[in-house]
Scaffold this active site. Sequence first.
Site, short mmCIF file in Angstrom:
data_model
loop_
_atom_site.label_atom_id
_atom_site.label_comp_id
_atom_site.label_asym_id
_atom_site.label_seq_id
_atom_site.Cartn_x
_atom_site.Cartn_y
_atom_site.Cartn_z
N ASP A 316 7.92 36.19 -4.39
CA ASP A 316 7.11 35.37 -3.49
C ASP A 316 7.94 34.11 -3.24
OD1 ASP A 316 4.74 34.36 -2.14
OD2 ASP A 316 4.55 33.02 -3.86
N ASP A 509 3.67 33.25 -8.50
CA ASP A 509 3.13 32.14 -9.29
C ASP A 509 1.94 32.57 -10.14
OD1 ASP A 509 1.05 32.38 -7.50
OD2 ASP A 509 1.57 30.60 -6.36
N ASP A 513 -1.04 35.69 -6.34
CA ASP A 513 -0.33 36.96 -6.19
C ASP A 513 -0.81 38.04 -7.15
OD1 ASP A 513 1.50 35.96 -4.19
OD2 ASP A 513 2.40 34.80 -5.79
#
Length: 613
Positions: A316, A509, A513
């Site tokens: 991400d 994180d 997610d």
Amino acid sequence: MTKKQKKMLARILIGGALFLVVILLPLTGIAQLIAFLIPYAVVGWDVVWRAIRNISHGQVFDENFLMTIATVGAFCVGEFPEGIAVMLFYQVGEWFQNYAVGRSRQSISALMDIRPDYANVERDGKLVQVDPDEVKIGDTIIIKAGERIPLDGVILEGDSSIDTAALTGESVPRDVQPGDDVISGCINQSGVLKVQVTKVFGESTVSRILDLVENSSSKKAKAENFITKFARYYTPIVVIGAVLLAVIPPLILGGGWSEWIHRALIFLVISCPCALVISVPLSFFGGIGGASKCGILVKGSNYMETLSHTETVVFDKTGTLTKGVFNVTAIHPDDCSEGRLLELAALAESYSDHPISRSLKEAYGMDIDRSRIGDVEELSGRGVKAKVDGDEVCVGNDKLMEEIGVHWHPCHRLGTTVHVALNGRYVGHIVISDEIKPDAAKAIRELKKVGIQKTVMLTGDAKAVGEKVAQELGLDEVHAQLLPGDKVEEVEKLLSQKSAKGNLAFVGDGINDAPVLSRADIGIAMGAMGSDAAIEAADIVLMDDQPSKIADAIRISKKTRRIVHQNIVFALAVKGCILLLGAVGFANMWEAVFADVGVAVIAILNAMRALKG
């Protein structure tokens, strides 16, 4: 060395000394038998007792049973010295094993020695030390210089430096001041801090981490499960093989019972699976401990093994490769003033805690009157709708503008563009920029060095922003303008493209997610200090914000897997060779002892290398 280990060592030394004395005595017959039984009892009484106790519980085929049968059998055929020697060296091997396991546990215990003993609570003008479990949310605690922070909270008064090494593996302290969050397990280095507690002890960071480490051994790797199943079938087979070796040749050859029984006893001693049963889980345990020293928490041996086969790493962007600290870098109004555009955006986003929302509120810089705001609706991956002073305000990306039918135009400035619409009319946009983490490029380079074949970045940002970050970092692929659901779809596609033996790791994180973390073969949460969601969602938790730690985690997992394979191959090869030699009469009891105790000690010492990380 523990008290138990000292007692065991004393027994070995006393038993060995008595053994030497008895050998030198000119005894024969019953007197010789009784004399040799004394050092045997000193050294091996506990092994014999465990064998008897386990048999009474239905656990027949274990190493205690094998050692008891082999040594008692040696006494029965008149091999008194060999019977004692086998038990003596077996106990030496057990002592090494206990010492190695103790060292591993001490290493992790020392690393995770973050459980606070007390909390200072102010009562009637005096500081009282209470159990952290007794402190409630909202209570105020005092943390003096040098004390460990007992509970998660927010600083009310005081400035200090916080030592986070026990959680992150980093030696550089973090400066804190009023308003900053602090987490349990860290050490207050300088000033006195007054902290308001935000979590009870059972839900605090230190408690969750301790539970994670304590439960990590329950999740076994495939190699551990293989060894467990192997030992379950292997031990009965070798016992039956020893019985057949003792009975069938004498029946066929018409005699030689003593020699073949002796060979069968040697066969039993050689066959003990100690090296495999102990060294394989110890290797994974050591690998978990070595990773923990670096601030990498692995939830189980199965995740350590899965990580070692990783070929693709998917990131991400925000908060993982970039700092996630957004700043307003440009305000471009279309049909109002800059101040009015920023005010509308900040008010509409006032209820959100998203990094972009925080940056808008910080740039606005004024107190927000919540009475002016109503009907707030957060739209996942697009933005927010709200009523501001009775007017409908939409703040978000181009997808939101298209959804509400508002014509927008792109910005020439690179960054995240936040569009603003007032009552269905486009009034301008604000540009917000994020900063790449200092070691993000190094992280990608290091991943290539440890054998990662593909690095991919997923982001909800504009394509231009994503491509710029990917180019700077040297990523292989980038997929931009993704909603949370789109990220899962992209991971699904990547999973279908990977090789049969290769795994896919997703790094995020751990807060926004969770669906992607759980869908990947291995989920890695970044910067999880104080983040309950990160600890819950991921398989591996990195306790700081350094993406380069991912390469360290993979390197440790590969090293641990190599050590496990070395131990399995070494133990099986040596035992296989000496089992054949013992069966045909070319291996004596001393070589049998090496095949059991020697191989176990070497495998255990090799397993301890995993502790170094």
